[in-house]
Design an enzyme around this catalytic site. Structure first.
Site, PDB file in Angstrom:
ATOM      1  N   ARG A  57       0.807  -1.221   0.000  1.00  0.00           N
ATOM      2  CA  ARG A  57       0.000   0.000   0.000  1.00  0.00           C
ATOM      3  C   ARG A  57       0.839   1.270   0.000  1.00  0.00           C
ATOM      4  O   ARG A  57       0.585   2.184  -0.780  1.00  0.00           O
ATOM      5  CB  ARG A  57      -0.913   0.036   1.234  1.00  0.00           C
ATOM      6  CG  ARG A  57      -2.165  -0.777   1.104  1.00  0.00           C
ATOM      7  CD  ARG A  57      -2.579  -1.294   2.448  1.00  0.00           C
ATOM      8  NE  ARG A  57      -1.610  -2.286   2.886  1.00  0.00           N
ATOM      9  CZ  ARG A  57      -1.671  -3.575   2.559  1.00  0.00           C
ATOM     10  NH1 ARG A  57      -2.660  -4.016   1.836  1.00  0.00           N
ATOM     11  NH2 ARG A  57      -0.746  -4.430   2.947  1.00  0.00           N
ATOM     12  N   THR A  58       1.813   1.352   0.892  1.00  0.00           N
ATOM     13  CA  THR A  58       2.534   2.619   1.034  1.00  0.00           C
ATOM     14  C   THR A  58       3.257   2.967  -0.261  1.00  0.00           C
ATOM     15  O   THR A  58       3.130   4.068  -0.789  1.00  0.00           O
ATOM     16  CB  THR A  58       3.529   2.544   2.211  1.00  0.00           C
ATOM     17  OG1 THR A  58       2.797   2.154   3.379  1.00  0.00           O
ATOM     18  CG2 THR A  58       4.201   3.869   2.460  1.00  0.00           C
ATOM     19  N   LYS A  87      26.069  -4.227  -1.825  1.00  0.00           N
ATOM     20  CA  LYS A  87      27.539  -4.256  -1.986  1.00  0.00           C
ATOM     21  C   LYS A  87      28.220  -3.580  -0.802  1.00  0.00           C
ATOM     22  O   LYS A  87      29.408  -3.281  -0.848  1.00  0.00           O
ATOM     23  CB  LYS A  87      27.944  -3.525  -3.270  1.00  0.00           C
ATOM     24  CG  LYS A  87      27.383  -4.125  -4.529  1.00  0.00           C
ATOM     25  CD  LYS A  87      27.862  -3.322  -5.737  1.00  0.00           C
ATOM     26  CE  LYS A  87      27.165  -3.748  -7.000  1.00  0.00           C
ATOM     27  NZ  LYS A  87      27.343  -2.753  -8.069  1.00  0.00           N
ATOM     28  N   ARG A 115      11.682   3.840   2.969  1.00  0.00           N
ATOM     29  CA  ARG A 115      11.293   2.834   3.974  1.00  0.00           C
ATOM     30  C   ARG A 115      12.528   2.011   4.287  1.00  0.00           C
ATOM     31  O   ARG A 115      13.247   1.585   3.373  1.00  0.00           O
ATOM     32  CB  ARG A 115      10.172   1.937   3.460  1.00  0.00           C
ATOM     33  CG  ARG A 115       9.945   0.768   4.410  1.00  0.00           C
ATOM     34  CD  ARG A 115       8.681   0.027   4.158  1.00  0.00           C
ATOM     35  NE  ARG A 115       7.519   0.800   4.558  1.00  0.00           N
ATOM     36  CZ  ARG A 115       6.300   0.290   4.634  1.00  0.00           C
ATOM     37  NH1 ARG A 115       6.085  -0.970   4.325  1.00  0.00           N
ATOM     38  NH2 ARG A 115       5.275   1.031   5.010  1.00  0.00           N
ATOM     39  N   HIS A 143       5.764   6.184  11.228  1.00  0.00           N
ATOM     40  CA  HIS A 143       5.164   6.056   9.898  1.00  0.00           C
ATOM     41  C   HIS A 143       4.165   7.212   9.735  1.00  0.00           C
ATOM     42  O   HIS A 143       2.953   7.018   9.746  1.00  0.00           O
ATOM     43  CB  HIS A 143       4.462   4.697   9.804  1.00  0.00           C
ATOM     44  CG  HIS A 143       4.116   4.250   8.419  1.00  0.00           C
ATOM     45  ND1 HIS A 143       4.203   5.066   7.313  1.00  0.00           N
ATOM     46  CD2 HIS A 143       3.663   3.050   7.973  1.00  0.00           C
ATOM     47  CE1 HIS A 143       3.816   4.381   6.244  1.00  0.00           C
ATOM     48  NE2 HIS A 143       3.490   3.158   6.611  1.00  0.00           N
TER      49      HIS A 143
HETATM   50  C1  NCD Z   1       2.249  -0.987   8.144  1.00  0.00           C
HETATM   51  C2  NCD Z   1       3.753  -0.792   8.154  1.00  0.00           C
HETATM   52  O1  NCD Z   1       4.435  -1.127   7.201  1.00  0.00           O
HETATM   53  O2  NCD Z   1       4.201  -0.266   9.157  1.00  0.00           O
HETATM   54  N1  NCD Z   1       1.710  -1.179   6.890  1.00  0.00           N
HETATM   55  C3  NCD Z   1       1.464  -0.101   6.096  1.00  0.00           C
HETATM   56  O3  NCD Z   1       2.313   0.722   5.868  1.00  0.00           O
HETATM   57  N2  NCD Z   1       0.246   0.001   5.593  1.00  0.00           N
HETATM   58  C4  NCD Z   1       1.781  -1.963   9.133  1.00  0.00           C
HETATM   59  C5  NCD Z   1       2.385  -3.320   9.184  1.00  0.00           C
HETATM   60  O4  NCD Z   1       3.336  -3.663   8.505  1.00  0.00           O
HETATM   61  O5  NCD Z   1       1.863  -4.106   9.986  1.00  0.00           O
END
Ligand code: NCD
Length: 326
Positions: A57-58, A87, A115, A143
């Site tokens: 999703r993100t 590397k 991320r 997040h």
């Molecule tokens: C979350 C995350 O990656 O922190 N998911 C997200 O971004 N929608 C929650 C999770 O991984 O449980």
């Protein structure tokens, strides 16, 4: 309104910024619904989505948001495997290159969405980056863009972002979403928080003391059934098995997992209050913290919530890009 450059933590998202983003997201939603022409807010911008950890999703909603605004995306399937990190390159070197630290006209991207499995990685990146860094999840840290879309969802569902009760349920220790959501919400009046977690998965001390300092009403407990009838929102998260080392705690969670799940019983118990259930997803298919028999019922809102990721991230990108150009 304060200028926002990097977005690392939810505490940067003050009510005026949130208000601006929500209004913009509403506008974008209307445009998306009407399929009205093409937007050009990000015209000329290249956004790098740099994901060292899995995401559906993100990453996709950020990338879609960029395309919707007329920008372009550069990306890698899995930065941990396919970038030079494999590397032995440091995150700092990668960020310096992408943001054009050596040669400004040799910049690869104008915004970086990062991320990373390490808590604090986004802050580390921001320190050396010549372009805005958006934290799309750093270990069990933060997040913030998820907190934005969650708050947007709560506002849509309840018609307000104040005076309501929310219970956060599941692994509250390793979830980066819970801390960001609670910090964002703690700025609004009359929000009561219940934290429901298995043994060993309670909220971090840092969050507890920050809420205490702000005089936010909250309670900690070990069974969703104890608080669901008092909650307007039930916010469920999975157990972050990828971050938990203690197998005994995991086993104990599994034995009691009905206390941390939306079961038919919990759904029924919340009927009178009309509780809405959200979840950042993914739902862990093995643990089923939202049971399949309830997931399509009307008050389970996680799919709608994920959909808001696009207009909200469009608004966030628009704001950061506008600030960047000033
Ligand atoms: C979350 C995350 O990656 O922190 N998911 C997200 O971004 N929608 C929650 C999770 O991984 O449980």
């Amino acid at each position: 309104m304060e200028k926002i450059h990097h977005l690392i933590k939810a505490e940067q998202l003050t009510p005026p910024i949130i208000g601006w983003i929500f209004q913009k997201a509403e506008e974008f939603e209307k445009k998306l619904q009407q399929k009205a022409g093409s937007l050009e807010n990000l015209k000329g911008a290249t956004v790098c989505s740099l994901f060292y950890e899995e995401s559906t999703r993100t990453r996709f909603s950020f990338e879609r948001a960029v395309y919707n605004l007329g920008g372009t995306v550069i990306s890698t399937e899995n930065a941990a495997q396919f970038s030079a990190a494999n590397k032995g390159e440091s995150l700092e070197h990668t960020i310096k290159i992408i943001s054009g630290a050596g040669l400004p006209h040799g910049r690869y991207a104008d915004i970086i969405i990062l991320r990373h499995p390490e808590t604090g990685a986004a802050q580390k990146a921001a320190l050396v980056s010549k372009v805005p860094v958006i934290n799309a999840g750093d270990g069990s840290g933060e997040h913030p863009s998820q907190a934005l879309l969650d708050a947007y969802t709560f506002k849509k569902l309840l018609g307000r972002l104040e005076k309501f009760n929310i219970c956060f349920v599941g692994d509250l220790k390793f979830s980066r979403v819970i801390g960001s959501d609670a910090i964002l919400l703690s700025q609004y009046p009359g929000i009561k928080m219940f934290f429901v977690s298995p043994k060993g998965f309670g909220i971090k001390d840092e969050l507890r003391s920050s809420l205490q300092k702000k005089n936010i009403a909250f309670e900690e407990t070990d069974d969703i059934k104890k608080v669901i009838e008092k909650s307007d929102i039930g916010y469920i998260v999975r157990v972050q098995k990828n971050r938990v080392a203690d197998q005994a705690l995991l086993e104990e969670y599994r034995q009691n997992k009905d206390n941390f799940a939306v079961t038919e019983e919990v759904y029924r118990m919340s009927e009178k209050r009309g509780t809405f259930f959200c979840h950042p997803m993914p739902v862990d298919e093995r643990e089923k913290e939202i049971r399949p028999e309830v997931e399509n019922l009307p008050r389970i809102k996680m799919f709608e919530q994920a959909g808001y990721g696009i207009p909200v991230r469009m608004a966030l990108l628009d704001l950061i890009w506008q600030n960047q150009k000033i």
